[in-house]
Motif scaffolding. Structure first.
Motif, PDB file in Angstrom:
ATOM      1  N   GLY A  31       0.833  -1.191   0.000  1.00 14.65           N
ATOM      2  CA  GLY A  31       0.000   0.000   0.000  1.00 14.65           C
ATOM      3  C   GLY A  31       0.868   1.241   0.000  1.00 14.65           C
ATOM      4  O   GLY A  31       2.093   1.164   0.083  1.00 14.65           O
ATOM      5  N   PRO A  32       0.229   2.396  -0.087  1.00 16.10           N
ATOM      6  CA  PRO A  32       1.017   3.629  -0.085  1.00 16.10           C
ATOM      7  C   PRO A  32       1.780   3.771   1.216  1.00 16.10           C
ATOM      8  O   PRO A  32       1.223   3.635   2.291  1.00 16.10           O
ATOM      9  CB  PRO A  32      -0.035   4.728  -0.252  1.00 16.10           C
ATOM     10  CG  PRO A  32      -1.328   4.094   0.112  1.00 16.10           C
ATOM     11  CD  PRO A  32      -1.188   2.632  -0.139  1.00 16.10           C
ATOM     12  N   GLY A  33       3.058   3.998   1.117  1.00 16.56           N
ATOM     13  CA  GLY A  33       3.876   4.202   2.298  1.00 16.56           C
ATOM     14  C   GLY A  33       4.506   2.939   2.858  1.00 16.56           C
ATOM     15  O   GLY A  33       5.409   3.022   3.675  1.00 16.56           O
ATOM     16  N   GLU A  34       4.045   1.766   2.450  1.00 20.20           N
ATOM     17  CA  GLU A  34       4.577   0.542   3.031  1.00 20.20           C
ATOM     18  C   GLU A  34       6.017   0.289   2.628  1.00 20.20           C
ATOM     19  O   GLU A  34       6.792  -0.245   3.397  1.00 20.20           O
ATOM     20  CB  GLU A  34       3.709  -0.650   2.654  1.00 20.20           C
ATOM     21  CG  GLU A  34       2.396  -0.680   3.382  1.00 20.20           C
ATOM     22  CD  GLU A  34       1.582  -1.912   3.042  1.00 20.20           C
ATOM     23  OE1 GLU A  34       2.150  -2.889   2.539  1.00 20.20           O
ATOM     24  OE2 GLU A  34       0.381  -1.888   3.289  1.00 20.20           O
ATOM     25  N   GLU A  35       6.382   0.604   1.429  1.00 19.53           N
ATOM     26  CA  GLU A  35       7.740   0.356   0.955  1.00 19.53           C
ATOM     27  C   GLU A  35       8.430   1.673   0.575  1.00 19.53           C
ATOM     28  O   GLU A  35       9.387   1.667  -0.177  1.00 19.53           O
ATOM     29  CB  GLU A  35       7.722  -0.596  -0.244  1.00 19.53           C
ATOM     30  CG  GLU A  35       7.260  -1.991   0.092  1.00 19.53           C
ATOM     31  CD  GLU A  35       8.227  -2.730   1.002  1.00 19.53           C
ATOM     32  OE1 GLU A  35       9.452  -2.483   0.921  1.00 19.53           O
ATOM     33  OE2 GLU A  35       7.762  -3.553   1.787  1.00 19.53           O
ATOM     34  N   SER A  36       7.952   2.755   1.086  1.00 16.84           N
ATOM     35  CA  SER A  36       8.508   4.041   0.678  1.00 16.84           C
ATOM     36  C   SER A  36       9.820   4.332   1.391  1.00 16.84           C
ATOM     37  O   SER A  36      10.104   3.819   2.473  1.00 16.84           O
ATOM     38  CB  SER A  36       7.512   5.161   0.966  1.00 16.84           C
ATOM     39  OG  SER A  36       7.362   5.335   2.355  1.00 16.84           O
ATOM     40  N   ASP A  37      10.604   5.172   0.764  1.00 21.30           N
ATOM     41  CA  ASP A  37      11.879   5.575   1.358  1.00 21.30           C
ATOM     42  C   ASP A  37      11.657   6.349   2.649  1.00 21.30           C
ATOM     43  O   ASP A  37      12.448   6.241   3.576  1.00 21.30           O
ATOM     44  CB  ASP A  37      12.666   6.440   0.372  1.00 21.30           C
ATOM     45  CG  ASP A  37      13.185   5.634  -0.809  1.00 21.30           C
ATOM     46  OD1 ASP A  37      13.346   4.411  -0.656  1.00 21.30           O
ATOM     47  OD2 ASP A  37      13.420   6.238  -1.868  1.00 21.30           O
ATOM     48  N   GLU A  38      10.563   7.130   2.721  1.00 18.02           N
ATOM     49  CA  GLU A  38      10.287   7.910   3.921  1.00 18.02           C
ATOM     50  C   GLU A  38      10.118   7.013   5.137  1.00 18.02           C
ATOM     51  O   GLU A  38      10.571   7.332   6.232  1.00 18.02           O
ATOM     52  CB  GLU A  38       9.032   8.777   3.747  1.00 18.02           C
ATOM     53  CG  GLU A  38       9.164   9.881   2.721  1.00 18.02           C
ATOM     54  CD  GLU A  38       8.820   9.408   1.312  1.00 18.02           C
ATOM     55  OE1 GLU A  38       8.228   8.314   1.168  1.00 18.02           O
ATOM     56  OE2 GLU A  38       9.151  10.127   0.365  1.00 18.02           O
ATOM     57  N   LEU A  39       9.464   5.878   4.927  1.00 16.28           N
ATOM     58  CA  LEU A  39       9.262   4.943   6.030  1.00 16.28           C
ATOM     59  C   LEU A  39      10.594   4.395   6.522  1.00 16.28           C
ATOM     60  O   LEU A  39      10.848   4.335   7.727  1.00 16.28           O
ATOM     61  CB  LEU A  39       8.345   3.797   5.603  1.00 16.28           C
ATOM     62  CG  LEU A  39       8.108   2.702   6.636  1.00 16.28           C
ATOM     63  CD1 LEU A  39       7.454   3.271   7.881  1.00 16.28           C
ATOM     64  CD2 LEU A  39       7.268   1.598   6.040  1.00 16.28           C
ATOM     65  N   TRP A  40      11.467   4.006   5.597  1.00 14.93           N
ATOM     66  CA  TRP A  40      12.758   3.447   6.006  1.00 14.93           C
ATOM     67  C   TRP A  40      13.637   4.506   6.661  1.00 14.93           C
ATOM     68  O   TRP A  40      14.366   4.207   7.613  1.00 14.93           O
ATOM     69  CB  TRP A  40      13.457   2.805   4.808  1.00 14.93           C
ATOM     70  CG  TRP A  40      12.748   1.567   4.383  1.00 14.93           C
ATOM     71  CD1 TRP A  40      11.987   1.398   3.263  1.00 14.93           C
ATOM     72  CD2 TRP A  40      12.677   0.330   5.102  1.00 14.93           C
ATOM     73  NE1 TRP A  40      11.454   0.136   3.243  1.00 14.93           N
ATOM     74  CE2 TRP A  40      11.862  -0.546   4.350  1.00 14.93           C
ATOM     75  CE3 TRP A  40      13.212  -0.119   6.293  1.00 14.93           C
ATOM     76  CZ2 TRP A  40      11.586  -1.851   4.772  1.00 14.93           C
ATOM     77  CZ3 TRP A  40      12.933  -1.418   6.698  1.00 14.93           C
ATOM     78  CH2 TRP A  40      12.133  -2.261   5.943  1.00 14.93           C
ATOM     79  N   VAL A  41      13.571   5.730   6.192  1.00 15.52           N
ATOM     80  CA  VAL A  41      14.325   6.812   6.829  1.00 15.52           C
ATOM     81  C   VAL A  41      13.816   7.031   8.244  1.00 15.52           C
ATOM     82  O   VAL A  41      14.600   7.175   9.187  1.00 15.52           O
ATOM     83  CB  VAL A  41      14.236   8.111   5.988  1.00 15.52           C
ATOM     84  CG1 VAL A  41      14.761   9.306   6.749  1.00 15.52           C
ATOM     85  CG2 VAL A  41      14.979   7.936   4.684  1.00 15.52           C
TER      86      VAL A  41
END
Length: 112
Positions: A31-41
């Motif tokens: 879903g949106p945000g699940e694999e995003s760079d922002e989440l990992w940061v």
């Protein structure tokens, strides 16, 4: 009693399932945000204990007890670390999305 047993049996969810010719597509896309760079940061910005608890609980899908055994801490510690980490992630990601929205709004006004 026999009638009630029959009625209960016909109401069970597995009785309502019907086979189909084609199997259901069980592949899922993030879903949106699940694999995003922002989440990992945001995850990398967490303290090590909180990061480990969140990754084990929510990324690897371990139970509270399994996470506690893996980390060598009590279940209460896992719960508190996870709660604090999720609150921190929520604040961080909401702040980033608000900043992105503000940037987009300023860019749109500048282009108009």
């Amino acid at each position: 009693m026999l009638v009630n047993g029959h009625i209960d049996e016909t109401r069970r969810p597995w009785r309502r399932e019907r086979p189909t010719e084609q199997p259901l597509d069980t592949t899922t896309t993030p879903g949106p945000g699940e694999e995003s760079d922002e989440l990992w940061v945001a995850l990398r910005a967490l303290p090590a204990g909180q990061r480990r608890a969140v990754v084990l609980r929510h990324y690897w899908g371990l139970s509270i007890e399994e996470t506690a055994n893996d980390l060598g801490v009590g279940t209460g510690t896992v719960k508190s670390q996870t709660s604090a980490a999720l609150a921190s992630l929520r604040r961080s990601l909401l702040a980033e999305s608000a900043a992105d929205s503000g940037t987009r709004a300023c860019n749109a006004q500048g282009e108009a």
